[in-house]
Enzyme design. Structure first.
Site, mmCIF file in Angstrom:
data_model
loop_
_atom_site.group_PDB
_atom_site.id
_atom_site.type_symbol
_atom_site.label_atom_id
_atom_site.label_comp_id
_atom_site.label_asym_id
_atom_site.label_seq_id
_atom_site.Cartn_x
_atom_site.Cartn_y
_atom_site.Cartn_z
ATOM 1 N N GLU A 139 -17.750 -15.224 29.238
ATOM 2 C CA GLU A 139 -17.772 -14.620 27.893
ATOM 3 C C GLU A 139 -17.388 -15.690 26.875
ATOM 4 O OE1 GLU A 139 -15.065 -13.773 25.823
ATOM 5 O OE2 GLU A 139 -13.377 -14.366 27.066
ATOM 6 N N CYS A 188 -5.778 -10.079 24.552
ATOM 7 C CA CYS A 188 -5.510 -8.892 25.373
ATOM 8 C C CYS A 188 -5.402 -9.239 26.858
ATOM 9 C CB CYS A 188 -6.605 -7.842 25.151
ATOM 10 S SG CYS A 188 -8.271 -8.422 25.540
ATOM 11 N N ASN A 189 -5.960 -10.377 27.264
ATOM 12 C CA ASN A 189 -5.964 -10.743 28.682
ATOM 13 C C ASN A 189 -5.003 -11.862 29.044
ATOM 14 O OD1 ASN A 189 -7.873 -8.890 29.678
ATOM 15 N ND2 ASN A 189 -9.544 -10.122 28.864
ATOM 16 N N ARG A 190 -4.380 -12.489 28.042
ATOM 17 C CA ARG A 190 -3.478 -13.596 28.354
ATOM 18 C C ARG A 190 -2.476 -13.824 27.222
ATOM 19 N NH1 ARG A 190 -6.148 -16.881 30.693
ATOM 20 N NH2 ARG A 190 -8.121 -15.784 30.762
ATOM 21 N N GLN A 241 -16.209 -15.105 23.601
ATOM 22 C CA GLN A 241 -15.226 -14.734 22.569
ATOM 23 C C GLN A 241 -13.980 -15.606 22.644
ATOM 24 O OE1 GLN A 241 -13.796 -10.695 22.841
ATOM 25 N NE2 GLN A 241 -12.830 -10.750 20.837
ATOM 26 N N GLY A 274 -19.089 10.307 24.285
ATOM 27 C CA GLY A 274 -17.988 9.389 24.564
ATOM 28 C C GLY A 274 -18.313 7.948 24.207
#
Length: 408
Positions: free
Chosen positions: A110, A49-51, A112, A186
């Site tokens: 992180e 999702c980030n790269r 992951q 939420g």
């Protein structure tokens, strides 16, 4: 052979761009095939999702340019030039090592990403688009990342407000065996509920302005008891902990509406505040709000940054060993040819002497051993020098010289 990286990441490309440049497995295979067509056979695609990045080995500069062209043409509807990051050589290797260790992640440290890097390599291996060099580079990066994680424990400095709030509750009053009320329905409330159950609360009650939303929480957490929003003050009388995480623009728990009769801890995860600050003056109340939690987040962020700098030092040490391997491995073929030439000379000499002399079995073994040891001794220094050559130009020059001298 050089190592290269091309792609985009969160530092230069916003989320909508990253969403449009995500690789499916079919697209990865397409990229592999197009790279192979230009002679680039070792390729790994890391798409999260980030790269969205491609790691590869190439022989000439033109191949590096062509890989970049293939990448941009994979996404024809987007002009990617201003978002691209590119590295080559040592810079590309150092970047991969930092990626694997989480030092280039949105959340510093992180872990992951480490699994994602391993999965990316496994896919390349499975599809037949990895080799000795790519395997070595990625696996060394993974090994180094594990060392960084073990020694520095960067990810153990939490940055999640919900998680830090739970940790403060554990310190202030404990959670195990306690009765908890959650106000809100939420994402923050749901995440907090998860942590509450992990810490073995005796009972959990939940309420929300919208009763239907509270019922959705019950589907995820069947053990919670749902009450109406209007019953919240009555429920507080029997609680040890109240967590509020709503999007309300007004106070959700007012001091003039509730008088504590027993010790009670409030955890206010909302901005603007849900819990009346007047409760902070009550001797029976312990109020934890975002001001306190964000101070901890900031401290943890600073500590993570300091640990990241230590991580870079660890990476530099391991990276040097990997680069040394790559420098020496360029001469592997030449060294192997020298060894083969040596073996051929030994066999020729041994065969001649064995025919001219009457040797028993023990003497034959000794003769072959002495001949081999003598030639290996002669080659030891040249091989050592070949392995210590630093630049590709030097290696090519000496490679030609050795091939001429030894006729290989």
């Amino acid at each position: 052979m050089q190592f290269g990286v091309v792609g985009i990441n969160y530092k230069k490309a916003q989320l909508d761009i990253r969403d449009k440049t995500s690789f499916t497995n079919a697209m990865k295979i397409d990229f592999f095939q197009k790279a192979e067509n230009i002679g680039v056979e070792q390729v790994m695609v890391l798409s999260t999702c980030n790269r969205s990045e491609v790691y590869y080995f190439y022989d000439i500069e033109e191949q590096r340019k062509q890989v970049q062209k293939i990448y941009t043409e994979m996404f024809p509807d987007i002009s990617l030039e201003k978002y691209l990051i590119t590295y080559s050589g040592k810079g590309a290797a150092a970047y991969l090592f930092r990626i694997a260790a989480g030092l280039e992640s949105l959340v510093l440290g992180e872990d992951q990403i480490l699994g994602q890097v391993k999965d990316a390599l496994e896919y390349s291996v499975t599809m037949g688009h990895s080799g000795k060099e790519l395997n070595k580079m990625v696996r060394d990066a993974v090994t180094c990342a594990k060392k960084v994680q073990t020694e520095l424990k960067i990810s153990e400095k939490p940055l999640s407000i919900s998680y830090i709030g739970i940790q403060r509750l554990k310190v202030s009053c404990g959670i195990a065996g306690k009765k908890v009320l959650i106000i809100g329905s939420g994402k923050t409330a749901a995440l907090t509920l998860k942590y509450i159950f992990e810490n073995h609360a005796e009972s959990v009650t939940a309420c929300s302005r919208t009763y239907a939303n509270a019922r959705l929480l019950h589907e995820k957490f069947p053990k919670i008891r749902i009450i109406s929003y209007e019953e919240r003050y009555e429920a507080m009388k029997d609680c040890d902990i109240v967590v509020s995480a709503t999007a309300s623009p007004h106070l959700v728990v007012r001091r003039d509406c509730f008088s504590p009769v027993r010790p009670l801890t409030f955890l206010d995860l909302a901005a603007p505040r849900d819990i009346d600050m007047a409760f902070a003056e009550e001797p029976l109340i312990r109020l934890i709000n975002l001001d306190e939690l964000q101070k901890i987040v900031k401290e943890n962020e600073e500590e993570r940054k300091n640990l990241v700098e230590q991580g870079r030092v660890l990476i530099d040490e391991d990276l040097q060993e990997t680069l040394e391997w790559f420098r020496s491995s360029r001469m592997d073929a030449t060294i192997a040819s020298l060894q083969q030439r040596c073996s051929a000379i030994v066999e020729d000499s041994y065969g001649y002497l064995n025919r001219k002399m009457e040797l028993n079995q023990r003497e034959q073994k000794l003769l072959r051993k002495v001949l081999n040891a003598s030639l290996q001794r002669l080659l030891r220094e040249p091989i050592r020098e070949l392995k210590q050559l630093n630049t590709k130009e030097e290696q090519e020059e000496f490679k030609k010289l050795v091939e001429q001298l030894f006729q290989i």
